[in-house]
Design a protein around this motif. Sequence first.
Motif, PDB file in Angstrom:
ATOM      1  N   THR A 189       0.842  -1.236  -0.114  1.00 27.24           N
ATOM      2  CA  THR A 189       0.038  -0.019   0.134  1.00 27.24           C
ATOM      3  C   THR A 189       0.713   1.251  -0.031  1.00 27.24           C
ATOM      4  OG1 THR A 189      -1.754  -1.082   1.118  1.00 27.24           O
ATOM      5  CG2 THR A 189      -1.867   1.164   1.245  1.00 27.24           C
ATOM      6  N   ILE A 190       0.640   2.257  -0.999  1.00 28.62           N
ATOM      7  CA  ILE A 190       1.605   3.158  -1.012  1.00 28.62           C
ATOM      8  C   ILE A 190       0.806   4.635  -0.448  1.00 28.62           C
ATOM      9  CG2 ILE A 190       3.009   4.537  -2.646  1.00 28.62           C
ATOM     10  CD1 ILE A 190       2.569   2.372  -4.570  1.00 28.62           C
ATOM     11  N   SER A 191       1.511   5.621   0.307  1.00 30.29           N
ATOM     12  CA  SER A 191       0.837   6.584   0.664  1.00 30.29           C
ATOM     13  C   SER A 191       0.363   7.508  -0.291  1.00 30.29           C
ATOM     14  CB  SER A 191       1.839   7.360   1.895  1.00 30.29           C
ATOM     15  OG  SER A 191       3.070   7.802   1.214  1.00 30.29           O
ATOM     16  N   GLU A 192      -0.301   8.645  -0.266  1.00 24.69           N
ATOM     17  CA  GLU A 192      -0.622   9.659  -1.203  1.00 24.69           C
ATOM     18  C   GLU A 192       0.522  10.270  -1.672  1.00 24.69           C
ATOM     19  OE1 GLU A 192      -3.713  13.179  -1.252  1.00 24.69           O
ATOM     20  OE2 GLU A 192      -4.383  11.385  -0.021  1.00 24.69           O
ATOM     21  N   ASP A 193       1.724  10.558  -0.836  1.00 22.62           N
ATOM     22  CA  ASP A 193       2.759  11.480  -1.532  1.00 22.62           C
ATOM     23  C   ASP A 193       3.979  10.510  -2.107  1.00 22.62           C
ATOM     24  OD1 ASP A 193       4.050  10.147   0.871  1.00 22.62           O
ATOM     25  OD2 ASP A 193       4.391  12.137   1.711  1.00 22.62           O
ATOM     26  N   GLY A 194       3.559   9.184  -2.072  1.00 19.22           N
ATOM     27  CA  GLY A 194       4.530   8.256  -2.522  1.00 19.22           C
ATOM     28  C   GLY A 194       5.750   7.815  -1.726  1.00 19.22           C
TER      29      GLY A 194
ATOM     30  N   TYR B 140       5.523   2.979   1.925  1.00 14.01           N
ATOM     31  CA  TYR B 140       5.259   1.832   1.572  1.00 14.01           C
ATOM     32  C   TYR B 140       4.933   0.686   2.718  1.00 14.01           C
ATOM     33  CZ  TYR B 140       6.417   2.998  -3.365  1.00 14.01           C
ATOM     34  OH  TYR B 140       6.303   3.526  -4.579  1.00 14.01           O
ATOM     35  N   THR B 141       3.559   0.300   2.869  1.00 19.67           N
ATOM     36  CA  THR B 141       3.179  -0.648   3.684  1.00 19.67           C
ATOM     37  C   THR B 141       3.118  -2.013   3.172  1.00 19.67           C
ATOM     38  OG1 THR B 141       2.537   1.140   5.017  1.00 19.67           O
ATOM     39  CG2 THR B 141       1.817  -1.094   5.480  1.00 19.67           C
ATOM     40  N   PHE B 142       3.884  -2.713   3.692  1.00 17.77           N
ATOM     41  CA  PHE B 142       3.960  -4.304   3.278  1.00 17.77           C
ATOM     42  C   PHE B 142       3.244  -5.208   4.262  1.00 17.77           C
ATOM     43  CE2 PHE B 142       7.238  -2.413   0.890  1.00 17.77           C
ATOM     44  CZ  PHE B 142       7.276  -3.209  -0.419  1.00 17.77           C
ATOM     45  N   LYS B 143       2.221  -6.047   4.040  1.00 15.83           N
ATOM     46  CA  LYS B 143       1.715  -7.196   4.927  1.00 15.83           C
ATOM     47  C   LYS B 143       2.327  -8.597   4.695  1.00 15.83           C
ATOM     48  CE  LYS B 143      -1.557  -4.994   7.214  1.00 15.83           C
ATOM     49  NZ  LYS B 143      -1.377  -5.008   8.597  1.00 15.83           N
ATOM     50  N   LEU B 144       2.880  -9.149   5.432  1.00 12.82           N
ATOM     51  CA  LEU B 144       3.583 -10.422   5.524  1.00 12.82           C
ATOM     52  C   LEU B 144       2.573 -11.525   5.253  1.00 12.82           C
ATOM     53  CD1 LEU B 144       6.712  -9.938   7.778  1.00 12.82           C
ATOM     54  CD2 LEU B 144       6.623  -9.365   5.574  1.00 12.82           C
ATOM     55  N   ARG B 145       3.059 -12.528   4.675  1.00 16.97           N
ATOM     56  CA  ARG B 145       2.383 -13.854   4.508  1.00 16.97           C
ATOM     57  C   ARG B 145       2.399 -14.322   5.880  1.00 16.97           C
ATOM     58  NH1 ARG B 145       4.146 -17.752   1.471  1.00 16.97           N
ATOM     59  NH2 ARG B 145       5.995 -16.734   0.538  1.00 16.97           N
ATOM     60  N   GLU B 146       1.232 -15.045   6.319  1.00 17.10           N
ATOM     61  CA  GLU B 146       1.301 -15.788   7.741  1.00 17.10           C
ATOM     62  C   GLU B 146       2.014 -17.149   7.316  1.00 17.10           C
ATOM     63  OE1 GLU B 146      -2.392 -15.993   9.473  1.00 17.10           O
ATOM     64  OE2 GLU B 146      -3.119 -13.862   8.722  1.00 17.10           O
ATOM     65  N   GLY B 147       2.525 -17.664   8.589  1.00 17.56           N
ATOM     66  CA  GLY B 147       3.291 -18.847   8.524  1.00 17.56           C
ATOM     67  C   GLY B 147       4.371 -18.974   8.079  1.00 17.56           C
ATOM     68  N   ILE B 148       5.192 -18.013   7.455  1.00 20.15           N
ATOM     69  CA  ILE B 148       6.388 -18.209   6.927  1.00 20.15           C
ATOM     70  C   ILE B 148       7.560 -18.267   8.511  1.00 20.15           C
ATOM     71  CG2 ILE B 148       8.269 -16.976   5.638  1.00 20.15           C
ATOM     72  CD1 ILE B 148       6.276 -15.590   4.326  1.00 20.15           C
ATOM     73  N   LYS B 149       8.546 -19.105   7.947  1.00 24.45           N
ATOM     74  CA  LYS B 149       9.339 -19.631   9.072  1.00 24.45           C
ATOM     75  C   LYS B 149      10.973 -19.414   8.324  1.00 24.45           C
ATOM     76  CE  LYS B 149       6.252 -22.178  11.896  1.00 24.45           C
ATOM     77  NZ  LYS B 149       5.889 -23.764  12.372  1.00 24.45           N
ATOM     78  N   PHE B 150      11.836 -19.150   9.382  1.00 24.04           N
ATOM     79  CA  PHE B 150      13.137 -19.380   8.986  1.00 24.04           C
ATOM     80  C   PHE B 150      13.537 -20.992   8.908  1.00 24.04           C
ATOM     81  CE2 PHE B 150      13.380 -15.084  10.496  1.00 24.04           C
ATOM     82  CZ  PHE B 150      13.739 -14.537   9.480  1.00 24.04           C
ATOM     83  N   ALA B 151      14.685 -21.241   8.320  1.00 22.90           N
ATOM     84  CA  ALA B 151      15.114 -22.790   8.340  1.00 22.90           C
ATOM     85  C   ALA B 151      14.928 -23.480   9.636  1.00 22.90           C
ATOM     86  CB  ALA B 151      16.611 -22.762   7.575  1.00 22.90           C
TER      87      ALA B 151
END
Length: 452
Positions: A370-375, A378-389
């Motif tokens: 999602t990008i703010s009006e002034d550009g 930037y807001t990112f939503k992470l996928r659920e359930g991702i894990k490190f090794a």
Amino acid sequence: MKHFRFFTILAILVVASLMLAACAPAATPTEVATEAPTEAPTEAPTEAMPPTEAPTVAPTEAPTETPMGPHPLWSKELRQAIAAAIDREVIVDRVFEGRNTPAYHMVPPSYPYATEPFLDKYGTRDLELAKQLLTSLGYTPDNPFVFDLWYPPEHYGTTTADVMQVIKEQLEETGLMKVNLQSQNWAEYVDSFVAGKLPVFILGWFPDFADPETWLSPFASCLQSPDNGVNYCNPKMDELLQKAASSADPAVREELYKQIGELYAEEVPTLPLFWEPEFVTFRNGVEGVQIGATFEFNYNILKFAEGATPASGSADTIIIGTTDEVNSLDADDAYAVHDWEILKNTGVALMSYKPGTTELIPGAAADFPTISEDGKTYTFKLREGIKFADGTPLTAKDYVYSWDRLNALEGQVSGLIQLYVESVEAPDDLTVVYHLKDAYAFFPAVAATAPF
């Protein structure tokens, strides 16, 4: 060459710019070489595709006073003399028998807003101009400008030594320069030019993302150029680069990149030489080899055709060969195309690419940001359930930690991210917010690079 029977040419992918680069203290300009890939088709072609960029040579400019003392290559006039003395057409003809393409700018001809400012200013070669500039600097046949030109003997292929010999001959043809060729293995070489230990050197370049910005700021911005050993810094260039990167108007960008090209040829932060094709080959029976213009090579889609005989002896194991040495596998430090290839195949960035294309798709992010009006946000939503090794869940705080660590390390790749990002925050476990220094429409592509 018999072994080529067992391989199919997939594509010519590399653009390299060969340059003479002079190392300088961190706040002074220098020059380096560059390299970049072109896009490969899904199926292996019977003929080579159009070449991409090859190594480049570039000098640097220094302030009137530095702790190290003024180095001759910090003179703009000397850098211009080197630029005028180089004949790319001869290099391409003698060393590569016409297979490569002369590069008259850092931005490849296939990119938007590409121009040829070095051809406009110096022609294919202007030996008399080179002699005039060197003479005006006080050099004579009895007192020539003497310098060491460094290169990695194997990293860019066995033709590198031939390229360097032709460059040496062309520069010495002025009668006012003496070039001593020096070589160093790749791993040492990277550490040396980043640390400013090599007075003049060559470098190849692959793009970080598909925009003209990726060919210019890494070598000509005050913040990024030290990460590549160039150390060039000019406020006017920074202002032009910033305006061009943040503009959304194609007409405005075209005019700004034209001005940038003209200033680049005047200042010579780096000296582009040629676009060099690189072949990616694979054995019959291997399927799924797809490579896009940003050189994304996805191992996870590779497979064996029915009835294929794997070289490994096992259908569960595929062997990938490379001539590259690993320099770093730290995502907050690594800044070499092969290191990035390994990192991107053992992890996932916020954004990714559809295999074989430059089409961005979500990676660790659940969707596009999602990008703010002034550009600038930037807001990112992470996928659920991702894990490190090791099974540890991935959270937004890990991106804040990575940003803080990148700044603390000040490694090879730090300038790439610092140039665009002001700060990073994690409002909750699945939300990452990037506050940018300006509006950059290409930021989602930056979020597909290894540091993310």
